[in-house]
Design a protein around this motif. Sequence first.
Motif, mmCIF file in Angstrom:
data_model
loop_
_atom_site.group_PDB
_atom_site.id
_atom_site.type_symbol
_atom_site.label_atom_id
_atom_site.label_comp_id
_atom_site.label_asym_id
_atom_site.label_seq_id
_atom_site.Cartn_x
_atom_site.Cartn_y
_atom_site.Cartn_z
ATOM 1 N N LEU A 20 0.842 -1.191 0.000
ATOM 2 C CA LEU A 20 0.000 0.000 0.000
ATOM 3 C C LEU A 20 0.881 1.246 0.000
ATOM 4 O O LEU A 20 1.948 1.272 0.616
ATOM 5 C CB LEU A 20 -0.900 0.027 1.223
ATOM 6 C CG LEU A 20 -1.796 -1.191 1.460
ATOM 7 C CD1 LEU A 20 -2.680 -0.943 2.679
ATOM 8 C CD2 LEU A 20 -2.634 -1.500 0.245
ATOM 9 N N SER A 21 0.404 2.273 -0.699
ATOM 10 C CA SER A 21 1.076 3.568 -0.713
ATOM 11 C C SER A 21 0.070 4.646 -0.365
ATOM 12 O O SER A 21 -1.114 4.530 -0.688
ATOM 13 C CB SER A 21 1.671 3.865 -2.092
ATOM 14 O OG SER A 21 2.620 2.913 -2.469
ATOM 15 N N CYS A 22 0.554 5.702 0.255
ATOM 16 C CA CYS A 22 -0.295 6.852 0.579
ATOM 17 C C CYS A 22 0.542 8.108 0.390
ATOM 18 O O CYS A 22 1.511 8.321 1.118
ATOM 19 C CB CYS A 22 -0.813 6.752 1.996
ATOM 20 S SG CYS A 22 -1.713 8.207 2.546
ATOM 21 N N ALA A 23 0.151 8.914 -0.584
ATOM 22 C CA ALA A 23 0.871 10.141 -0.882
ATOM 23 C C ALA A 23 0.049 11.341 -0.443
ATOM 24 O O ALA A 23 -1.135 11.452 -0.789
ATOM 25 C CB ALA A 23 1.170 10.223 -2.371
ATOM 26 N N THR A 50 2.608 2.404 12.768
ATOM 27 C CA THR A 50 2.953 3.816 12.674
ATOM 28 C C THR A 50 4.462 3.968 12.544
ATOM 29 O O THR A 50 5.224 3.072 12.927
ATOM 30 C CB THR A 50 2.482 4.620 13.894
ATOM 31 O OG1 THR A 50 3.109 4.089 15.062
ATOM 32 C CG2 THR A 50 0.971 4.581 14.045
ATOM 33 N N ILE A 51 4.858 5.128 12.021
ATOM 34 C CA ILE A 51 6.290 5.429 11.883
ATOM 35 C C ILE A 51 6.492 6.916 12.132
ATOM 36 O O ILE A 51 5.747 7.754 11.610
ATOM 37 C CB ILE A 51 6.815 5.012 10.489
ATOM 38 C CG1 ILE A 51 8.318 5.257 10.390
ATOM 39 C CG2 ILE A 51 6.046 5.685 9.360
ATOM 40 C CD1 ILE A 51 8.954 4.590 9.166
ATOM 41 N N THR A 52 7.477 7.227 12.956
ATOM 42 C CA THR A 52 7.743 8.620 13.287
ATOM 43 C C THR A 52 8.694 9.236 12.258
ATOM 44 O O THR A 52 9.211 8.548 11.369
ATOM 45 C CB THR A 52 8.382 8.736 14.675
ATOM 46 O OG1 THR A 52 9.689 8.133 14.622
ATOM 47 C CG2 THR A 52 7.536 8.044 15.729
ATOM 48 N N THR A 53 8.921 10.522 12.424
ATOM 49 C CA THR A 53 9.812 11.239 11.517
ATOM 50 C C THR A 53 11.222 10.638 11.538
ATOM 51 O O THR A 53 11.905 10.576 10.505
ATOM 52 C CB THR A 53 9.887 12.718 11.904
ATOM 53 O OG1 THR A 53 8.567 13.266 11.934
ATOM 54 C CG2 THR A 53 10.721 13.509 10.918
ATOM 55 N N SER A 54 11.643 10.172 12.688
ATOM 56 C CA SER A 54 12.983 9.611 12.832
ATOM 57 C C SER A 54 13.064 8.150 12.407
ATOM 58 O O SER A 54 14.146 7.565 12.397
ATOM 59 C CB SER A 54 13.449 9.744 14.280
ATOM 60 O OG SER A 54 12.596 9.010 15.132
ATOM 61 N N GLY A 55 11.915 7.557 12.084
ATOM 62 C CA GLY A 55 11.917 6.178 11.618
ATOM 63 C C GLY A 55 11.555 5.137 12.654
ATOM 64 O O GLY A 55 11.580 3.932 12.355
ATOM 65 N N SER A 70 7.090 1.984 6.071
ATOM 66 C CA SER A 70 8.224 2.837 5.738
ATOM 67 C C SER A 70 7.685 4.170 5.209
ATOM 68 O O SER A 70 6.487 4.295 4.927
ATOM 69 C CB SER A 70 9.130 2.172 4.698
ATOM 70 O OG SER A 70 8.424 1.920 3.500
ATOM 71 N N ARG A 71 8.564 5.139 5.089
ATOM 72 C CA ARG A 71 8.128 6.456 4.621
ATOM 73 C C ARG A 71 9.232 7.107 3.809
ATOM 74 O O ARG A 71 10.419 6.837 4.010
ATOM 75 C CB ARG A 71 7.704 7.348 5.785
ATOM 76 C CG ARG A 71 8.816 7.668 6.760
ATOM 77 C CD ARG A 71 8.268 8.351 8.019
ATOM 78 N NE ARG A 71 7.979 9.767 7.796
ATOM 79 C CZ ARG A 71 7.360 10.543 8.696
ATOM 80 N NH1 ARG A 71 6.954 10.020 9.846
ATOM 81 N NH2 ARG A 71 7.147 11.824 8.432
ATOM 82 N N ASP A 72 8.804 7.988 2.911
ATOM 83 C CA ASP A 72 9.716 8.816 2.132
ATOM 84 C C ASP A 72 9.366 10.254 2.457
ATOM 85 O O ASP A 72 8.353 10.779 1.960
ATOM 86 C CB ASP A 72 9.554 8.518 0.639
ATOM 87 C CG ASP A 72 10.552 9.266 -0.227
ATOM 88 O OD1 ASP A 72 10.999 10.363 0.173
ATOM 89 O OD2 ASP A 72 10.870 8.766 -1.316
ATOM 90 N N ASN A 73 10.145 10.872 3.303
ATOM 91 C CA ASN A 73 9.811 12.214 3.770
ATOM 92 C C ASN A 73 9.848 13.238 2.631
ATOM 93 O O ASN A 73 9.071 14.201 2.630
ATOM 94 C CB ASN A 73 10.769 12.632 4.877
ATOM 95 C CG ASN A 73 10.564 11.830 6.150
ATOM 96 O OD1 ASN A 73 9.447 11.408 6.456
ATOM 97 N ND2 ASN A 73 11.636 11.590 6.879
ATOM 98 N N VAL A 78 3.858 7.414 2.652
ATOM 99 C CA VAL A 78 4.037 6.309 3.585
ATOM 100 C C VAL A 78 3.620 5.024 2.887
ATOM 101 O O VAL A 78 2.672 5.027 2.073
ATOM 102 C CB VAL A 78 3.239 6.537 4.888
ATOM 103 C CG1 VAL A 78 1.745 6.666 4.638
ATOM 104 C CG2 VAL A 78 3.535 5.452 5.912
ATOM 105 N N TYR A 79 4.332 3.960 3.177
ATOM 106 C CA TYR A 79 4.093 2.665 2.542
ATOM 107 C C TYR A 79 3.790 1.608 3.603
ATOM 108 O O TYR A 79 4.211 1.725 4.754
ATOM 109 C CB TYR A 79 5.327 2.218 1.753
ATOM 110 C CG TYR A 79 5.821 3.224 0.749
ATOM 111 C CD1 TYR A 79 6.843 4.119 1.081
ATOM 112 C CD2 TYR A 79 5.275 3.294 -0.526
ATOM 113 C CE1 TYR A 79 7.307 5.054 0.153
ATOM 114 C CE2 TYR A 79 5.734 4.220 -1.452
ATOM 115 C CZ TYR A 79 6.753 5.095 -1.104
ATOM 116 O OH TYR A 79 7.194 6.021 -2.011
#
Length: 116
Positions: A20-23, A50-55, A70-73, A78-79
């Motif tokens: 899943l992806s969420c943009a 959940t995932i924080t800014t720091s990972g 995971s996330r791509d800031n 978020v994936y």
Amino acid sequence: QVQLVESGGGLVQAGGSLRLSCAASGSIFSINTMGWYRQAPGKQRELVATITTSGSTNYADSVKGRFTISRDNAKNTVYLQMNSLKPEDTAVYYCNIKAALGADYWGQGTQVTVSS
């Protein structure tokens, strides 16, 4: 106006995988925690991961070892990689973004169906 666009849901056999992806688009000031929740028919919405800014990550016990968030800031995305899917994972999956000043955004939901 902030929009969260989810993709990647669908129908899969038990044991299969989905991603899943969420943009997020629009003016979001200082995104903090990003996450995924799900709601099965007749049940309350529940946290998946959940995932924080720091990972730093947090997972529901039911998905630990099978799902990876995971996330791509840089892309405000978020994936959720879902492996070894089970029929009980069937639900509508919602992404969530929490940002500064108490802002709380939700996606429209994407259906995940796991057949036995």
